[in-house]
Design an enzyme around this catalytic site. Sequence first.
Site, PDB file in Angstrom:
ATOM      1  N   HIS A 186      37.039  44.805  47.807  1.00 29.78           N
ATOM      2  CA  HIS A 186      36.511  46.146  47.542  1.00 29.78           C
ATOM      3  C   HIS A 186      34.985  46.069  47.565  1.00 29.78           C
ATOM      4  CE1 HIS A 186      40.427  47.829  46.337  1.00 29.78           C
ATOM      5  NE2 HIS A 186      40.653  46.628  45.854  1.00 29.78           N
TER       6      HIS A 186
ATOM      7  N   ASN B 183      39.541  52.480  49.602  1.00 28.79           N
ATOM      8  CA  ASN B 183      39.383  53.415  48.483  1.00 28.79           C
ATOM      9  C   ASN B 183      37.921  53.582  48.073  1.00 28.79           C
ATOM     10  OD1 ASN B 183      39.340  50.801  47.472  1.00 28.79           O
ATOM     11  ND2 ASN B 183      40.352  51.346  45.544  1.00 28.79           N
TER      12      ASN B 183
ATOM     13  N   HIS C  92      48.651  41.594  46.513  1.00 27.50           N
ATOM     14  CA  HIS C  92      48.595  41.024  45.155  1.00 27.50           C
ATOM     15  C   HIS C  92      49.966  40.903  44.455  1.00 27.50           C
ATOM     16  CE1 HIS C  92      48.478  45.307  44.394  1.00 27.50           C
ATOM     17  NE2 HIS C  92      47.167  45.407  44.567  1.00 27.50           N
TER      18      HIS C  92
ATOM     19  N   ASN D 155      44.893  45.471  38.056  1.00 27.68           N
ATOM     20  CA  ASN D 155      46.101  46.124  38.536  1.00 27.68           C
ATOM     21  C   ASN D 155      46.576  45.455  39.822  1.00 27.68           C
ATOM     22  OD1 ASN D 155      48.174  47.953  38.848  1.00 27.68           O
ATOM     23  ND2 ASN D 155      46.883  49.660  39.447  1.00 27.68           N
TER      24      ASN D 155
ATOM     25  N   ASP E 175      41.187  40.353  45.970  1.00 32.29           N
ATOM     26  CA  ASP E 175      41.163  41.665  45.314  1.00 32.29           C
ATOM     27  C   ASP E 175      39.857  41.815  44.523  1.00 32.29           C
ATOM     28  OD1 ASP E 175      41.836  44.182  44.502  1.00 32.29           O
ATOM     29  OD2 ASP E 175      43.469  43.599  43.172  1.00 32.29           O
TER      30      ASP E 175
ATOM     31  N   HIS F 260      32.757  46.431  39.338  1.00 32.93           N
ATOM     32  CA  HIS F 260      32.562  47.683  38.609  1.00 32.93           C
ATOM     33  C   HIS F 260      31.235  47.648  37.871  1.00 32.93           C
ATOM     34  CE1 HIS F 260      36.469  49.486  39.292  1.00 32.93           C
ATOM     35  NE2 HIS F 260      37.055  48.357  38.961  1.00 32.93           N
TER      36      HIS F 260
END
Length: 429
Positions: A56, A88, A230, A281, A308, A312
Amino acid sequence: MSLLIKGVSVLGAEPTDVHVDGGVIREIGTLSATVDEVVDASGLVLLPGLVDLHTHLRQPGREDAETVASGAAAAAAGGYTAVLAMANTSPVTDTAEAAVSVWDLGRETGLADVFPVGAVTKGLAGEELAELSLMNRSRAGVKVFSDDGRCVSDPRVMRRALEYVKAFGGVISQHSQDPSLAPYGSACCHEGELSGRLGLPGWPGVAEEVIVARDVMLARHTGSRVHVAHASTAGTVEVLRWAKAQAEKDGSWAVTAEVTPHHLLLTTDLLAGYDPTFKVNPPLRPAEDVEALRTALADGTIDAVATDHAPHARQDKEHAFVDAAFGMLGLEEALSVVSTVMVSSGLLDWAGVARVMSTTPARIAGLEEHGRPIAVGEPANLALVDPAATYVVDRDRSLSLSRNNPWHDRKLTGRVLATYLRGKQTYAG
């Protein structure tokens, strides 16, 4: 520039010399070529550049947490020469234009090749298919599609997606989470005694397993390819073993799977302190699931390690556990975690590490220039590793813009010392 790597162990084999020039491996053997730089690699291991199927990068939309450039720098520090950037973002990567934008940002960094993952559905809403064919035909050449963070929970939509990507050899990477069993946003702790004691909403393993089982049957029905993102439970491993055996017999469809570094080492008991760093998650699972995942990675039931990597900003993580964002950093320490868990235990040798972190991920994603053998004439996408190095992780030294690092203060073994992308050094540790 030209480079001579002296006395290096290629995939853990006997020491040799590797000559790189013009971005290509020119010679391997006992060498004394005239070059721009000589690297003494005695005691070091040479791997093909790592490939991450699940990253990400947050750009566009959340450049305060990560950018393509900072994520590529973190990737290079972890030995990666190629990463797949999840869809995303804001706006979502669900059009050809959006995919090309991410592709171009990656090329500008020169630190790692960034390949956009296209969304399966428009806006990740799970209802209408995104521009799958247009994204594939664009300059970005998208081959992997995922609504990661959301499950394609409608079986009719998933079936249509599998049928659609079959035409151009694409693959659907599924975030397996039945929202009726593990509601988005609220379910955050493995369902069991601990979740009850802590008062945290449970995320049962079966919520993953029923989607995996459904999707492998849909892949068989459509003759297409599904990738399980995952994987986190022993039950998922059981489904994968059955599905892979069936797919091998049939030969017309395929199922692959990945496991994250954190699901190979960390367990759900870490949530007892309500530290939101460990909110991810799917959630961390009990030790018996971790053991099953390690065994499955070693025997090939799980094909690849994927980070993954989910950066943040502090304001999104520093909350009460139930309100904090899901996700952990992963790119910089992934190789070290795999070394600590899998190599030190004898479950994998260094050739096996190359298989699960480079060769197979590149094959799944259809990346022709990555995951290649370390051989004469091949692109010089390489990672130089000190297998004996031990170090304590310091999150403040990360090249990522974020600090939600689950490995902070943990001692790991095996460290990337240098990364080369087409012969250019992109990281020096």
